[in-house]
Design an enzyme around this catalytic site. Structure first.
Site, short mmCIF file in Angstrom:
data_model
loop_
_atom_site.label_atom_id
_atom_site.label_comp_id
_atom_site.label_asym_id
_atom_site.label_seq_id
_atom_site.Cartn_x
_atom_site.Cartn_y
_atom_site.Cartn_z
CE LYS A 110 -10.39 -0.21 -1.63
NZ LYS A 110 -9.10 -0.78 -1.15
CD GLU A 168 -15.30 1.12 -8.98
OE1 GLU A 168 -16.49 1.51 -8.97
OE2 GLU A 168 -14.44 1.52 -8.17
CB SER A 225 -4.87 1.57 4.38
OG SER A 225 -3.97 0.67 3.75
C1 LIG Z 1 -7.90 -0.56 -1.66
C2 LIG Z 1 -6.86 -0.45 -0.63
C3 LIG Z 1 -5.84 0.52 -0.71
C4 LIG Z 1 -5.67 1.43 -1.90
O1 LIG Z 1 -6.73 2.29 -2.12
P1 LIG Z 1 -6.64 3.85 -1.83
O2 LIG Z 1 -7.86 4.39 -2.46
O3 LIG Z 1 -5.39 4.35 -2.44
O4 LIG Z 1 -6.63 4.02 -0.35
C5 LIG Z 1 -4.93 0.61 0.32
N1 LIG Z 1 -5.00 -0.21 1.39
C6 LIG Z 1 -5.95 -1.15 1.51
C7 LIG Z 1 -5.97 -2.03 2.71
C8 LIG Z 1 -6.92 -1.31 0.51
O5 LIG Z 1 -7.86 -2.23 0.64
#
Ligand SMILES: *Cc1c(COP(=O)(O)O)cnc(C)c1O
Length: 422
Positions: free
Chosen positions: A88, A110, A378
């Protein structure tokens, strides 16, 4: 289609906003395009990526797991090693830099689970911008660790008390704030959704993930046959997929939150199953999980980051066209995947990312040994101890929490609280 066609991806996307937001959005679109052509802007972004975010993040060969499964060779993009622990920050830094170039001094955002709030708060601290984060009162109570972290970074967290006091209500309040204060304020949306140009902008700033993967695999002379990402709003997925969207190779897979199984309110599957319908909300058109009377429906997932009622418009279009194959991963499968990757590879996936991990575990065995699959981690899983510990070690965890409470009630360790506040 990679870029949107005037804000649309097929029939999804668009810019459905109140008249007062037309001008700020048009100004933002212009500024964003100007920034992306400005060598000074790009140099500053590159510098921050390298020295603050910690890019490039590693691409890791999961040798033991690949051998154990006996199919494709599995590679893991360790996006969770980015500063603040997830992808993010890529978007938060990018948008905050654009805002700064526009002369804005204040950022609003948000947040639901709080992870986007944390990334935004960190980016604002780094760039010297004021930061206010709108968060449903219910979420504020549920997500205290992230609220504390945001405040640690100097952000103001505003509990939203309207509606059902969750994410969608926080979005409404943020929109209202933006409309009233756009002269000095940028609204930093956290995923690849919202009114145009946000989906294009968020994809652009997240596409650094995919570009690195392409270079890293090329550097070791490997082809990519399949890529797997989890999909909440869709920002990590679309950024990871970006250089490969036009296809037809590699195969792209998206993991949605399958929650506790099929049935309304039991999951957050916008693409798998028939529960989602076309709708327009929060400034754009996509597939939403709605109630009978067209309101945002209930969703359920063990991972707070995957439980949004809608999906980014580009992913919706790519899902319907067949470019991305979606699967719904159950809470139990994601939990098992956390354990598998931790114990076989020494890599702790975030609950969200574990949905991608679980899907990779399903796909890889059916692939050939000379094929390569890349899964996007992610985020890292340290933040999830409040979810994983109650599942894997319920009794010990309860004892720990009781002891912590008793310690706090006894007044130990808080004697310095007053002086720390100063
Ligand atoms: C917020 C988040 C997501 C989901 O958000 P996307 O916009 O779909 O990427 C996925 N993995 C992690 C670690 C997150 O913090």
């Amino acid at each position: 289609m990679v870029e949107s066609d005037n804000g649309f991806f097929g029939r999804f996307g668009g810019r459905y906003v109140a008249e007062v937001l037309r001008r700020p959005i048009e100004e933002l679109e212009e500024a964003f395009h100007a920034c992306m052509k400005d060598p000074a802007f790009l140099a500053e972004l590159d510098d921050i990526r390298a020295n603050y975010i910690g890019r490039p993040t590693p691409l890791y060969y999961a040798k033991r797991l690949s051998e154990q499964l006996g199919g494709a060779q599995i590679y893991v993009k360790l996006e969770g090693l980015a500063n603040t622990g997830a992808h993010k920050i890529n978007n938060a830094i990018g948008q905050a830099l654009v805002a700064k170039r526009m002369g804005k001094t204040r950022i609003i955002a948000e947040t639901g689970a709080g992870q986007h709030g944390v990334a935004t708060a960190a980016a604002c601290a780094k760039l010297g911008l004021k930061c206010r984060v709108y968060m449903g009162e219910v979420d504020v109570r549920r997500q205290q660790p992230n609220v504390s972290t945001m405040e640690m970074y100097g952000a103001e967290v505003v509990p939203v008390t309207s509606g059902s006091r969750i994410l969608k209500d926080a979005i409404n309040d943020a929109m209202r704030d933006w409309a009233a204060n756009f002269k000095d304020t940028h609204y930093l949306i956290g995923s690849a959704l919202g009114p145009a140009p946000f989906p294009d902008m968020v994809r652009t700033f997240q596409s650094v993930i995919g570009r690195e993967v392409k270079q890293q695999m090329a550097a070791i002379g490997k082809n990519i046959d399949a890529m797997v990402a989890c999909v909440g709003g869709g920002s990590n997925a679309i950024g990871f997929f970006e250089p490969f969207i036009e296809g037809p190779e590699p195969k792209l897979y998206g993991a949605e939150a399958g929650g506790i199984g099929p049935g309304r309110g039991n999951n957050a599957s916008r693409m798998v199953g028939n529960d989602a319908v076309d709708g327009i909300m929060q400034g754009f058109k996509t597939r939403f999980l709605l109630t009978e009377d067209g309101q945002a429906g209930e969703t359920r997932s063990i991972s707070a980051g995957l439980d949004y009622v809608g999906i980014g418009p580009q992913l919706a279009q790519m899902g319907e066209s067949g470019r991305i194959k979606f699967d719904a991963i159950l809470d139990s499968e994601a939990l098992a995947a956390v354990k598998t990757f931790a114990q076989t590879e020494g890599v702790l996936f975030a609950m969200e990312s574990a949905h991608a991990g679980a899907l990779a575990l399903k796909i890889a065995p059916a692939m050939r040994k000379d094929q390569n699959l890349v899964v996007n981690m992610s985020g890292r899983g340290d933040k999830d101890i409040f979810i994983t510990c109650p599942v894997f070690r319920p009794e010990e965890w309860k004892q720990f929490l009781r002891a912590e409470l008793a310690r706090l009630d006894a007044g130990k360790d808080i004697h310095d609280a007053e002086s720390m506040k100063k």
